[in-house]
Design an enzyme around this catalytic site. Structure first.
Site, PDB file in Angstrom:
ATOM      1  N   GLU A 295       0.904  -1.157   0.000  1.00  0.00           N
ATOM      2  CA  GLU A 295       0.000   0.000   0.000  1.00  0.00           C
ATOM      3  C   GLU A 295       0.937   1.199   0.000  1.00  0.00           C
ATOM      4  O   GLU A 295       1.307   1.727   1.034  1.00  0.00           O
ATOM      5  CB  GLU A 295      -0.909  -0.035   1.230  1.00  0.00           C
ATOM      6  CG  GLU A 295      -2.127   0.873   1.104  1.00  0.00           C
ATOM      7  CD  GLU A 295      -1.963   2.201   1.810  1.00  0.00           C
ATOM      8  OE1 GLU A 295      -1.461   3.151   1.142  1.00  0.00           O
ATOM      9  OE2 GLU A 295      -2.310   2.300   2.987  1.00  0.00           O
ATOM     10  N   CYS A 330      -1.621   9.304   2.925  1.00  0.00           N
ATOM     11  CA  CYS A 330      -1.456   8.723   1.595  1.00  0.00           C
ATOM     12  C   CYS A 330      -2.708   8.932   0.753  1.00  0.00           C
ATOM     13  O   CYS A 330      -2.680   8.767  -0.465  1.00  0.00           O
ATOM     14  CB  CYS A 330      -1.098   7.250   1.689  1.00  0.00           C
ATOM     15  SG  CYS A 330      -2.236   6.272   2.679  1.00  0.00           S
TER      16      CYS A 330
END
Length: 549
Positions: A295, A330
């Protein structure tokens, strides 16, 4: 100060001075070995490692500096390359079939349901949630509301996997065979020894959710959190032990990247989960021969459709998406594609006013832990060399602060770049460079330029989150059908950031992509498929030896 503060007074104190010593009315939780308010240069905290059931401290200590004033305020026991043997041995004790699986020690599924229930109850206590919120603030400065939200998401996640919910993660299926006594069973099977590497920006939520997912499915993880914030997860592990987590079920290591890479190569975990930068992700993928789930970085886009409505609300969401946690998510809004109909709506003026409300005093804007002020200014100046570019707001360093120069201190910033210029070779790579701080690019498109917007989205490499802000069903259908981001919000209330305990959060378009938060994410990341075909007979009485084939 009164021993019993009113809720109104306490909220006011938190807003004005979130790091002040205002929680004397709350007792330090029993599992805790630190007090967030007292961690300082004059009262430093220590972070240890946990391996083979014991807390340990090697000879080498690494000092972490206070992101608000530069003082050395936490020392971390960092494992060196010559000291990894206990961690290698610990992982080697876990077989490939895991600590439990559907056919081995199934009572452990129930045990983890109980652990989750107890830990959820603990995190729901005001003293404990306040403890973790303030500890998060100390090491990864963000507003009290943002820090508390991280604790609350973690608590809700644990609630989601109480009771029988852990065993339901291992639900299997059976398919009838070709003859009597034959059937095919599909199982979710653990990997056994695994590793987890997580970043600084969510010191509790990301490592806790991934660790628990790994444990639920029967794996034994070794966890490494960015040393700047690892004190948060160290305290959470102590809480989990209090809630019944077997001491031998997981390890916790503090080290630099080189040592961790050495550990992965020597211990050979069967799967490694990495959350962080794309550069490190690609190196791990090569070093570990693809045995990874990633990720990684997210240059996240938002498209405002042609139907202008709820301008004040959309401006507020844009501000939150781009600048909450000082842009260190993010999932932060990196580029805003604005239909020209929004240009006269007052949207940008509203966004500017909202950004100017943010101040260091309440940490609604704060230190940037991976990008310096100079780097952000340099990136902005490079963008301004593109014809037609301009600063919409911000563009200046924060003033009157003691944030050390190794970190960034920047006002919330937005730079306008014309769409046609963005797509030009050379410009595109610059514009889509992820700046992990309070920085976004804004552009405008007309009705006949939607193809250019979608071309830009197609050319991007990171496909984590996205938002399509429109209630026009045909516009939504067109954009959603021709994009790929793994977590995409759609509708007039769409955002790029969100709490992942109630929906999948993770990238799409990459077979190595990792999810977090949901049963689907846990099963994808922390288990593999195993098929067992039972064929117990009987052999037909008329059976005879056939000819060779």
């Amino acid at each position: 100060m009164s021993r019993l503060l009113s809720r109104r007074h306490l909220a006011a104190v938190r807003r004005s001075a979130p790091l002040a010593c205002v929680s004397r009315w709350l007792h330090t939780p029993s599992f805790a070995t630190v007090s967030p308010q007292e961690v300082s240069g004059s009262s430093p905290a220590e972070v240890r490692n946990f391996v083979q059931g014991s807390w340990t401290a090697p000879a080498n200590w690494n000092w972490i500096v206070d992101p608000l004033n530069g003082d050395q305020f936490i020392k971390v026991a960092e494992v060196q390359g010559t000291e990894i043997k206990p961690f290698v041995e610990s992982l080697s004790k876990c077989p490939k079939h895991g600590l439990h699986n559907p056919l081995k020690a199934p009572e452990r599924y129930l045990m983890y349901g109980d652990i989750s229930a107890k830990a959820a109850h603990m995190l729901g206590q005001p003293a404990v949630s306040d403890f973790f919120a303030k500890l998060i603030q100390r090491v990864s400065p963000k507003s009290y509301q943002q820090a508390l939200a991280e604790v609350q998401v973690s608590q809700k996640f644990l609630e989601n996997f109480c009771g029988d919910q852990v065993r339901f993660l291992a639900r299997s299926f059976a398919v009838p065979g070709n003859h009597l006594g034959q059937r095919s069973n599909g199982y979710r099977w653990p990997y056994g020894p695994v590793a987890i590497i997580t970043p600084f920006n969510f010191p509790l939520e990301i490592p806790l959710l991934q660790v628990m997912g790994a444990l639920y499915m029967g794996n034994k993880p070794v966890l490494k959190v960015d040393s700047k914030v690892s004190i948060v997860m160290e305290q959470m592990i102590r809480l989990l032990h209090d809630c019944g987590l077997p001491a031998e079920d997981m390890d916790f290591i503090n080290s630099d990247g080189v040592t961790m890479n050495q550990l992965l190569l020597e211990a050979n975990p069967k799967m490694t989960l990495f959350t962080g930068s794309s550069r490190v992700a690609e190196k791990l993928a090569a070093d570990l021969k693809g045995r990874v789930k990633l990720e990684d970085a997210g240059f996240d886009w938002k498209i405002l459709g042609p139907d202008v409505q709820e301008v004040d609300y959309v401006a507020w969401v844009c501000d939150q998406d781009a600048y909450a946690c000082s842009g260190q998510k993010c999932s932060a809004q990196s580029v805003l594609f604005m239909h020209k109909n929004w240009s006269s709506s007052g949207l940008l003026e509203n966004m500017k006013k909202l950004s100017e409300r943010r101040k260091l005093e309440d940490l609604t804007i704060g230190p940037v832990l991976t990008v310096t002020t100079e780097a952000m200014i340099e990136h902005m100046n490079n963008l301004l060399k593109i014809p037609g570019s301009k600063v919409l707001f911000g563009g200046e360093p924060l003033a009157n602060h003691s944030i050390p120069k190794i970190y960034g201190a920047m006002k919330p910033t937005a730079v306008f770049v014309p769409l046609e210029e963005i797509l030009k070779s050379g410009n595109f790579e610059l514009v889509t460079k992820e700046i992990f701080g309070p920085f976004q690019v804004v552009t405008e498109y007309s009705e006949d330029q939607l193809e250019l917007v979608l071309e830009a989205c197609e050319r991007m490499n990171a496909h984590l989150t996205a938002a399509v802000v429109s209630n026009d069903p045909l516009f939504l259908q067109d954009v959603l059908g021709r994009s790929v981001n793994g977590t995409t919000y759609a509708g007039i209330r769409a955002r790029t950031t969100g709490a992942p305990q109630n929906h999948w959060f993770g990238p799409a378009g990459d077979p190595r992509g990792a999810g977090i938060g949901t049963p689907e994410a846990i099963k994808l990341v922390w288990s593999c498929h195993r098929e067992i075909i039972y064929d117990i007979g009987p052999v037909p009485k008329s059976w005879a030896l056939p000819s060779a084939t």
